[in-house]
Write a protein that holds these residues in place. Structure first.
Motif, PDB file in Angstrom:
ATOM      1  N   MET A  81       0.795  -1.241  -0.132  1.00  0.00           N
ATOM      2  CA  MET A  81      -0.060   0.070   0.018  1.00  0.00           C
ATOM      3  C   MET A  81       1.027   1.071   0.029  1.00  0.00           C
ATOM      4  O   MET A  81       1.527   1.421   1.022  1.00  0.00           O
ATOM      5  N   TYR A  82       0.816   1.886  -1.096  1.00  0.00           N
ATOM      6  CA  TYR A  82       1.759   3.031  -1.292  1.00  0.00           C
ATOM      7  C   TYR A  82       1.030   4.191  -0.992  1.00  0.00           C
ATOM      8  O   TYR A  82      -0.317   4.595  -1.211  1.00  0.00           O
ATOM      9  N   GLU A  83       1.536   5.506  -0.769  1.00  0.00           N
ATOM     10  CA  GLU A  83       0.996   6.554  -0.477  1.00  0.00           C
ATOM     11  C   GLU A  83       0.541   7.049  -1.763  1.00  0.00           C
ATOM     12  O   GLU A  83       1.058   7.106  -2.927  1.00  0.00           O
ATOM     13  N   ALA A  84      -0.739   7.562  -1.735  1.00  0.00           N
ATOM     14  CA  ALA A  84      -1.510   7.872  -2.842  1.00  0.00           C
ATOM     15  C   ALA A  84      -1.684   6.897  -3.932  1.00  0.00           C
ATOM     16  O   ALA A  84      -2.283   6.800  -5.100  1.00  0.00           O
ATOM     17  N   PHE A 175      -2.605   7.594   6.646  1.00  0.00           N
ATOM     18  CA  PHE A 175      -1.456   7.494   7.558  1.00  0.00           C
ATOM     19  C   PHE A 175      -0.790   8.601   7.686  1.00  0.00           C
ATOM     20  O   PHE A 175      -0.999   9.559   7.021  1.00  0.00           O
ATOM     21  N   GLY A 176       0.336   8.606   8.653  1.00  0.00           N
ATOM     22  CA  GLY A 176       1.175   9.505   8.981  1.00  0.00           C
ATOM     23  C   GLY A 176       2.364   9.230   9.520  1.00  0.00           C
ATOM     24  O   GLY A 176       2.306   8.050  10.029  1.00  0.00           O
ATOM     25  N   VAL A 177       3.323   9.952   9.701  1.00  0.00           N
ATOM     26  CA  VAL A 177       4.616   9.788  10.406  1.00  0.00           C
ATOM     27  C   VAL A 177       3.983   9.922  11.890  1.00  0.00           C
ATOM     28  O   VAL A 177       3.345  10.689  12.192  1.00  0.00           O
ATOM     29  N   ILE A 178       4.514   8.608  12.615  1.00  0.00           N
ATOM     30  CA  ILE A 178       4.300   8.783  14.128  1.00  0.00           C
ATOM     31  C   ILE A 178       4.849  10.080  14.650  1.00  0.00           C
ATOM     32  O   ILE A 178       5.759  10.624  14.394  1.00  0.00           O
ATOM     33  N   GLY A 179       3.951  10.833  15.292  1.00  0.00           N
ATOM     34  CA  GLY A 179       4.098  12.251  16.030  1.00  0.00           C
ATOM     35  C   GLY A 179       3.472  13.159  15.061  1.00  0.00           C
ATOM     36  O   GLY A 179       3.511  14.490  15.467  1.00  0.00           O
ATOM     37  N   ASP A 181       0.338  14.371  12.156  1.00  0.00           N
ATOM     38  CA  ASP A 181      -1.155  13.990  11.624  1.00  0.00           C
ATOM     39  C   ASP A 181      -1.250  12.899  10.672  1.00  0.00           C
ATOM     40  O   ASP A 181      -0.381  12.812   9.842  1.00  0.00           O
ATOM     41  N   ALA A 182      -2.074  12.193  10.788  1.00  0.00           N
ATOM     42  CA  ALA A 182      -2.180  10.823   9.859  1.00  0.00           C
ATOM     43  C   ALA A 182      -3.195  11.266   8.807  1.00  0.00           C
ATOM     44  O   ALA A 182      -4.435  10.855   8.881  1.00  0.00           O
ATOM     45  N   GLY A 183      -2.972  12.446   7.925  1.00  0.00           N
ATOM     46  CA  GLY A 183      -3.836  12.770   6.701  1.00  0.00           C
ATOM     47  C   GLY A 183      -3.348  12.298   5.574  1.00  0.00           C
ATOM     48  O   GLY A 183      -3.970  12.733   4.587  1.00  0.00           O
ATOM     49  N   ARG A 184      -2.357  11.304   5.576  1.00  0.00           N
ATOM     50  CA  ARG A 184      -1.851  11.135   4.194  1.00  0.00           C
ATOM     51  C   ARG A 184      -2.530   9.826   3.482  1.00  0.00           C
ATOM     52  O   ARG A 184      -3.174   9.117   4.509  1.00  0.00           O
TER      53      ARG A 184
END
Length: 267
Positions: A81-84, A175-179, A181-184
């Motif tokens: 599962m890739y970004e976008a 998802f997002g980088v830990i720390g 926002d998970a908006g990607r």
């Protein structure tokens, strides 16, 4: 005639919003664990724009509660599962799938890659089969898994999908980088307007003609590969207990010592 029928009762109950939950409380306890493998296949009968996958079959339905103990250790290879949904972008997560022919239920586990976490907004956490009418969302439910620091690092879900080729599937999560926002968006591949785009295919077909078409853990049951034993309602092609189950000119050979079933073979 009824020969060695094993019936696994899988009652379901409706949840709010039209979703369904598979009640596993009455499943036979002797059935092996779910496993977690997803096998890539080059099947020409179920091809997706990006890739085609054949989930494992049979076993015991997991309880969708966010506790991943029902799933065995997952291999490193999963559905990426890739970004976008773009494989030129970062790999955000991997999905694993398993299908249950008896209850026509697809269960998936989605695990974030290291350093990433998921959003728990359910509108952004889903699987779609674009061959379904309307939104493409199947009935089902999901649950999230968090680590000791409260980061959502996985989610699981079970969904009602027919046993056939679903040639335009998308699994999606924010998802997002830990720390942060998970908006990607993480996706197995996006659908495009008027076409399949870059979606994947899941081959959920259960038909088989003989035990040779099933793995050693999934033999032929009522024309489907499931639950390690050849139990069937009719003398299905290839499944037999003795010569009486086979056509004239055939013998029941290669009888398995554990299951007591063999394969009709022309002599």
């Amino acid at each position: 005639m009824l020969i060695g029928l094993l019936h696994v009762c899988c009652p379901i109950r409706k949840l709010r919003g039209g979703n369904t939950k598979v009640d596993t409380s009455r499943l036979l306890q002797t059935i092996p664990g779910i496993g977690c493998s997803t096998v890539s296949t080059s099947s020409t009968t179920c091809a997706g724009a990006r890739a085609s996958y054949k989930p494992g079959l049979g076993g015991t339905l997991p309880t969708v509660d966010g506790d991943l103990a029902d799933w065995d250790d997952c291999p490193e290879v999963g559905i990426p599962m890739y970004e976008a949904g773009d494989d030129d972008h970062v790999l955000a997560a991997k999905a694993f799938a398993h299908y249950f022919c008896e209850s026509t239920t697809l269960c998936i586990l989605v695990k974030a890659e290291s350093d990433y976490h998921f959003s728990q907004v359910e509108d952004n956490t889903w699987i779609k089969s674009y061959k379904l009418p309307g939104s493409g969302l199947p009935d089902g439910e999901i649950a999230y898994n968090t680590d000791d620091t409260g980061n959502t690092i996985a989610w699981e879900g079970c969904f009602m999908l027919t046993p056939e080729c679903h040639n335009s599937i998308e699994i999606h999560s924010n998802f997002g980088v830990i720390g942060q926002d998970a908006g990607r968006t993480a996706s197995t591949g996006k659908k495009q307007q008027g076409g399949p785009g870059d979606t994947i295919a899941l081959d959920l077909s259960c038909d088989c003609l003989s035990n040779d078409e099933c793995t050693s853990a999934d033999l032929c049951i009522t024309g489907t590969c499931e639950n390690s034993v050849c139990n069937y309602q009719e003398a299905y092609v290839g499944c037999c207990e003795d010569d009486n189950d086979c056509d004239d000119g055939q013998q029941c050979l290669s009888i398995d010592v554990e299951t007591g079933t063999g394969q009709c073979t022309t002599i």
